[in-house]
Design an enzyme around this catalytic site. Structure first.
Site, PDB file in Angstrom:
ATOM      1  N   ASP A  11       0.887  -1.172   0.066  1.00  0.00           N
ATOM      2  CA  ASP A  11      -0.012  -0.049  -0.071  1.00  0.00           C
ATOM      3  C   ASP A  11       0.905   1.448  -0.013  1.00  0.00           C
ATOM      4  OD1 ASP A  11      -2.408  -1.310   0.178  1.00  0.00           O
ATOM      5  OD2 ASP A  11      -2.338  -1.558   2.167  1.00  0.00           O
ATOM      6  N   ASP A 130     -13.712  -3.607  -0.965  1.00  0.00           N
ATOM      7  CA  ASP A 130     -13.341  -3.031   0.290  1.00  0.00           C
ATOM      8  C   ASP A 130     -14.677  -3.348   1.100  1.00  0.00           C
ATOM      9  OD1 ASP A 130     -10.652  -2.691  -0.299  1.00  0.00           O
ATOM     10  OD2 ASP A 130     -11.173  -0.381  -0.600  1.00  0.00           O
TER      11      ASP A 130
END
Length: 264
Positions: A11, A130
């Site tokens: 990330d 998500d």
């Protein structure tokens, strides 16, 4: 039998790998290119690079970092974050990515999945989901009845709820042409208390493509449970690997001992 995969996740924010809890409180975890090289030598099966602020900031993914990673490592690379058009996908594939991951743009325009699949092949299109649990009720007792669990899709790097059911969206995205599902539990992300097995299993049962479990790995047993009980085809991990809690080599040896088909 297809082997299961161990996939480190990078990330990236402002050119650095970061990690937080439930998508907040981000902390620095290192240089993305150096970490990619390390995981390649460790024997990672694939690598996921997510530019986590590209979409909220309305900019393109960091192409230069993708190019540098693809020059240093020779394993499948999935790139996501800020991809809004077919041209964005093409740019990432030309920069060295093997697959592109779409989330917010696909929710806003589901036909983008079909367009990408038709242009580059379903194997190149990963739908990233998500999901946050809507009803975190405990299991029922003899005198208590609870509704089955439900999860809501979030976009904009986990900042915006959509009202869309995660299982339904996974099913629909695959029908549009996604060849893989990258499924992140926002509740479990970064807490190192285990993957959301119910969520992973529900999506695996609802779709006919590989599912990558993401969010919550804290020990070797968590990997096993996601693959064996969660029916995942791969496990994504960040904190547990970035900070040296367990290595990929150690993880693979453990899984092999538990009877999980894995590439050593």
């Amino acid at each position: 039998m297809l082997t299961k995969r161990i996939i480190p996740c990078l990330d990236v924010k402002d050119g650095r790998v970061v990690k937080g809890k439930s998508f907040i409180n981000l902390q620095d975890a290192g240089d993305p290119v150096e970490l990619a090289k390390f995981y390649y030598t460790e024997g990672a099966d694939e690598l996921v690079f997510l530019d986590i602020t590209a979409t909220p900031e309305g900019r393109d993914t960091m192409v230069n970092i993708v190019e540098r990673i693809s020059m240093e490592v020779f394993m499948p690379l999935t790139v996501g974050g800020g991809l809004r058009t077919i041209e964005d996908m093409r740019r990432m594939l030309m920069a060295g990515a093997d697959k592109v991951s779409v989330n917010t743009a696909a929710v806003l325009k589901p036909t983008l999945i079909r367009e990408g699949a038709e242009k580059f092949g379903s194997q190149c299109i990963v739908i990233a989901i998500d999901a946050k649990r809507l009803n975190g009720n405990p299991p029922p007792t003899n005198t208590q009845q609870v509704d089955p669990p439900r999860w809501e899709v979030y976009v904009q790097s986990g900042q915006k709820p959509t009202g869309i059911d995660a299982i339904d969206w996974a099913r629909q995205a695959v029908e549009f042409g996604a060849g893989e599902v990258l499924l992140t539990s926002m509740d479990a992300d970064g807490h190192r208390a285990g993957y959301d097995i119910e969520l992973t299993c529900a999506v695996a049962k609802a779709t006919a493509v590989p599912v990558i479990a993401s969010g919550g790995a804290g020990n070797l047993v968590d990997f096993y449970q996601a693959l064996a009980n969660g029916k995942a085809d791969a496990v994504l991990a960040a904190s547990i690997l970035h900070y040296g809690t367990h290595s990929i080599t150690e993880t693979k040896k453990y899984l092999a001992q538990q009877g999980i088909p894995i590439r050593i």
